[in-house]
Every structure is written in C-alpha cells, then in structure tokens.
Design a protein around this motif. Sequence first.
Motif, PDB file in Angstrom:
ATOM      1  N   SER A   1      -1.630   5.228   3.353  1.00 57.74           N
ATOM      2  CA  SER A   1      -0.640   4.155   3.301  1.00 57.74           C
ATOM      3  C   SER A   1       0.672   4.604   3.919  1.00 57.74           C
ATOM      4  O   SER A   1       1.521   3.796   4.256  1.00 57.74           O
TER       5      SER A   1
ATOM      6  N   SER B   1       0.838  -1.203   0.000  1.00 57.03           N
ATOM      7  CA  SER B   1       0.000   0.000   0.000  1.00 57.03           C
ATOM      8  C   SER B   1       0.870   1.249   0.000  1.00 57.03           C
ATOM      9  O   SER B   1       0.498   2.263  -0.573  1.00 57.03           O
TER      10      SER B   1
ATOM     11  N   ASN C   1      -2.689  -5.045  -3.880  1.00 54.24           N
ATOM     12  CA  ASN C   1      -3.304  -4.341  -2.761  1.00 54.24           C
ATOM     13  C   ASN C   1      -4.771  -4.651  -2.593  1.00 54.24           C
ATOM     14  O   ASN C   1      -5.272  -4.793  -1.484  1.00 54.24           O
TER      15      ASN C   1
ATOM     16  N   THR D   1      -5.484   6.701  -0.517  1.00 56.88           N
ATOM     17  CA  THR D   1      -4.413   5.725  -0.257  1.00 56.88           C
ATOM     18  C   THR D   1      -3.049   6.399  -0.138  1.00 56.88           C
ATOM     19  O   THR D   1      -2.228   5.996   0.679  1.00 56.88           O
TER      20      THR D   1
END
Length: 422
Positions: A296, A66, A185, A292
């Motif tokens: 992440s 990620s 992912n 993300t």
Amino acid sequence: MKRPLPLTTQILLGMGLGLLIGSLINNFVIEHSFVATYVVNGVFYVLGALFINALKMLVVPLVTFSLIEGVNAIGDAGAVGRIGCKTIFWYLLTTAMAVSMALAVASVVSPGQNFEAVINHTAFTPPSAPSLNEVLINLVPGNPVKAFADGEMLQIICFALFFGIAMLKTGNTGKKMAGYVSMVNEVMMSLVSIVMRFAPLGVFCLMAKTFSEQGLTLIIPMLGYAFTVITCLLLHSIVTLNLLLYVNTRLSPWIFLRKMRPVYLFAFSTASSNATLPVTLQTVEKKLGVHTGTASFTIPLGATFNMDGTAIMQGVATVFIANVYHIPLTLEQFLTVIGMSLLASIGTAGVPGVGLIMLAMVLNQVGLPVEGIALIIGIDRLLDMMRTVINVNGDAVVTCIVSDSEKTLDKKVYQTIEGNYD
Ligand code: ASP
C-alpha cells in the motif's frame, strides 16, 4: 456449460482486436467522416474514456485507505520509515540503472545520425516543468481536501501516512478505526474486480481509438529511435529487473511475469501508471503475496516516483536529438541527464504523455534544443504505452524486493499458480 475464457485472455483478445480494427480503420476508412465522428470519436472514445474514468475513480480512495490500513498493519512508525527509505533507495537505483543503460546503448546504436533531411522545425512549446524546490514543498498538502480533489498522489500519500501514524499513536480509538478502514479496503478491492470485468471491452476501445488515429505507419521514419527505445525497455525489464528480483529474493521471475500479465495489459492500453494502480495493487497483494503494509506504500509511491521506462526514453531521446542536431555530448552532460531524469520522475504523475514534459526539462538542462521534441511526438503515444508497462513492472519488482527484505512476502501465495486472474 462451457467455461468462459479467463479474464487475461479476454483482455488480450480485446487488445489484439482493437489494434487490428484500429489499424484497418486508419488505413482504409478514417477519412469517412461517419467513421471518424461516430465510431472513433463516438463509440471508441466514449467507452474507452468511461473505462479510464472507472479506473481513476478507484485510485484516490484505494490509495488512501490501503495506505492507512498498511501503516496500521505495520504497527510502528519506525518500521514505516525504514520501508520508506528502502523503497526510495530501490526506486532511485533502478531508475538510474535504466537511464544509464539507455544512454550507453543509444551511444552505441547512435539513432538519428542521418536524420537532418527530415528535420521539421515545428515549434514545440514545452509546458513548464516543476522545480526541485516546488517538488519538495508540494509534498505536504496545504489543504488535504484540495489534494484529494485534484488527485495529487504524493500529497495524498503524505497525508495518509501521517494519518495512519497518528492512528497508531491514538491507542484504542485508532485500533477501532483501523477495523473500519480495513473493511472499506475490502470493499474497494471488490470494486476493483468489478471494474476489471469491463476491461476487455474498455481495452478494445482504447486500442481501437489509438490505432485508428495513429496507425502503425508512423513508426517507420522513426524506426531507429523506436528500435533503440524498445531494445532498452526489453533489456531493462528482462535482464536488469528480473536479475535484481532473483538475486535479492530468489523468487522466480517466470512466476512474476506470468502473474503480472494483466497488469502489463492494463498499463499498455491505458498508458498510465496511475490508472493501472488499482490492478497493480491488487495483483501484488493477492497474487504475489506482498503484505498490505508494504504494497500500500510502495505501489502508489512508485506510480508517481518510479519511472524506469520513461527514464529510458529520456536517455535515448537525448542522444537521438543530440545526433540530429550534430551536438556531441560530454560526460558531464551524460551525468546531467541521469540526475535530471531521476529528479524529473519524482515530481511528475504517471499519466499519458508526461514523459515528454520531463524530457523538455532534461533537454533544457543539458542545453539541447527543446524543439527537437517535435521530432518524436508522432510516435510518442506508442512508445508511451510500452514504457508504462516497464514503469509498473519496476514498481512491482521493487515492491517484492522490499517486502521480501522485511520478511512480509508470503512465498506460498507467490508460488501458487492457481488463483491467478485466470
Ligand atoms: N505514461 C507514463 C506512465 O504513466 C509516463 C510517461 O512516460 O509519459 O507511467
């Protein structure tokens, strides 16, 4: 056909039942060796440990892929650096606020003042704490394979960041690869959901084992200390973090708390920010609408770097131990506690009990007797569960603030109530 109970409710039930059955076992039947061997250290232990392993199994691949996807989604190394600086700033600020408030509240409440009768001088040998130099040098993994094998979070973050940036600089090849990374992912996120299906049973076993061994009675002689820690944890999460969230983003703290419920339950029952990481990541991305690219990076970093709850425990424990040993604390020592709590939280992983190691470091530096830790060890597991909730809460709040400031938080997703875990 009857609809099954929502997952959050199931987890909550597992937790309550585990607490109840564990406490009953602790009070009535723990001395029967059959129960201790086959139930507590058999069924509860094995199923609980299996569940924790299943969560831990997700952490390294999830963080790696990620983060690489995140860097590529941001699309420019400068922006990655900017998000990094903002995140670190907020993490340091919130931890400093947490420990300062804890020191202030503990100085007023003054827990441990009439404690000398109970001092027991069980020697506590503190495991050695990492030095600042070591923390800095260890950021870059000499051998990434070893870092992955050992689950060294900061090193993995560092490697994945560099890797993602290198992909950005590799043009078409990097772009093609980013497509595959994002597929991996997606599959990883679906694996998170599969593991979460087992959460009610896993959480039940973890709670039942902890409370069979600890019982609730341990807390009574330490009520003053525990009360101060819990008050500060509540103040920090309900007042400070919610205010910061609202003032900086205008997002509703109520929705935040509601959507974060499963994360809190995981954090409480596992007492580990690291093990909770997959659930935290999934929640902030899918339910709170954080991009993300930000999540992440901020969530894995927060699991090691940001420990507001742990810092609070350190503040209160320092004042408590100083009171027990009748050592008045000077302003300089207070400032040292703040600085040391910040440093200590950076280099240590979010796993159960790590707060005590960090406390040894703080006490050493302030010149208080490290063996004072022996006094609080008994109830540390219970408080560890609570402070872990605040640790992950802090990570998620900062993530929302940073994401909002980068205009990458999807407010529609944040405000949507359906589609929650329920
Ligand atoms: N258990 C905590 C965490 O994982 C760390 C600690 O305070 O011991 O966040």
